[in-house]
Design an enzyme around this catalytic site. Structure first.
Site, PDB file in Angstrom:
ATOM      1  N   PHE A   1      -3.347   6.748   0.036  1.00  0.00           N
ATOM      2  CA  PHE A   1      -3.314   5.272   0.051  1.00  0.00           C
ATOM      3  C   PHE A   1      -2.799   4.831   1.416  1.00  0.00           C
ATOM      4  O   PHE A   1      -2.311   5.659   2.191  1.00  0.00           O
ATOM      5  CB  PHE A   1      -2.415   4.742  -1.073  1.00  0.00           C
ATOM      6  CG  PHE A   1      -0.998   5.236  -0.996  1.00  0.00           C
ATOM      7  CD1 PHE A   1      -0.025   4.508  -0.320  1.00  0.00           C
ATOM      8  CD2 PHE A   1      -0.643   6.455  -1.578  1.00  0.00           C
ATOM      9  CE1 PHE A   1       1.279   4.990  -0.231  1.00  0.00           C
ATOM     10  CE2 PHE A   1       0.661   6.934  -1.492  1.00  0.00           C
ATOM     11  CZ  PHE A   1       1.623   6.195  -0.823  1.00  0.00           C
TER      12      PHE A   1
ATOM     13  N   PHE B   1       0.046   3.654   3.421  1.00  0.00           N
ATOM     14  CA  PHE B   1      -0.217   4.736   4.345  1.00  0.00           C
ATOM     15  C   PHE B   1       0.590   5.939   3.911  1.00  0.00           C
ATOM     16  O   PHE B   1       1.714   6.127   4.362  1.00  0.00           O
ATOM     17  CB  PHE B   1       0.202   4.319   5.771  1.00  0.00           C
ATOM     18  CG  PHE B   1      -0.614   3.147   6.270  1.00  0.00           C
ATOM     19  CD1 PHE B   1      -1.913   3.361   6.749  1.00  0.00           C
ATOM     20  CD2 PHE B   1      -0.116   1.846   6.241  1.00  0.00           C
ATOM     21  CE1 PHE B   1      -2.673   2.293   7.213  1.00  0.00           C
ATOM     22  CE2 PHE B   1      -0.892   0.782   6.695  1.00  0.00           C
ATOM     23  CZ  PHE B   1      -2.172   1.012   7.177  1.00  0.00           C
TER      24      PHE B   1
END
Ligand code: CUA
Length: 159
Positions: free
Chosen positions: A78, A80
């Site tokens: 995802f 980050f």
């Protein structure tokens, strides 16, 4: 009236070289695709990217032992990061990585190994790797995914 196109000799040679290169590339492509059967994976498992957290096996991300020296590593990419971002396995373990992304395209590359996956939202990508040597392995995202791209990493501890 017929007009003859004037073409310089070098121009003609260069044109033939360009055309010849194109033919060679196409021939190589056809041999790889139809004779050697190299095609992109066609039956990749799909997952609804918006429901990743509720869809098995991604509702339980983490390391799951499936054999004496074998583990499934279920991970989500995802912005980050990775969930989970630390895995611990005994040396000699085979890890079956199962990854997907819940937003944009990410990568998953473990330095010093041949593990290199592209995480496409909506698809599940898998690879197995046996960690023989103890140590810390760094996994990074290798697809530019936004401002926090460089912070997107995970660690695999083999002991
Ligand atoms: Cu995720 Cu770059």
């Amino acid at each position: 009236m017929k007009e003859k196109i004037h073409m310089h000799r070098y121009e003609r040679i260069w044109l033939m070289f360009g055309g010849g290169t194109l033919v060679v590339f196409l021939v190589v492509l056809f041999i790889l695709a139809f004779w050697m059967g190299m095609t992109p994976p066609s039956d990749m498992q799909v997952v609804n990217a918006a429901e990743v957290d509720k869809t098995p096996p991604f509702d339980k991300p983490g390391l799951h032992q499936v054999g004496p020296h074998e583990y499934d590593a279920v991970m989500i990419g995802f912005v980050f990061g990775f969930n989970p971002n630390v895995l611990e396995v005994p040396a000699g373990s085979t890890v079956n990585f199962k990854l997907t992304s819940k937003d944009v395209v990410h990568g998953f590359e473990i330095a010093g190994t041949n593990v290199n996956l592209m995480l496409l939202p909506g698809h599940v990508n898998t690879i197995s790797y046996t960690f023989e040597k103890p140590g810390e392995y760094l996994a990074v995202c290798n697809e530019y995914c936004g401002t926090g791209h460089q912070f997107m990493s995970a660690k695999i501890i083999v002991k």
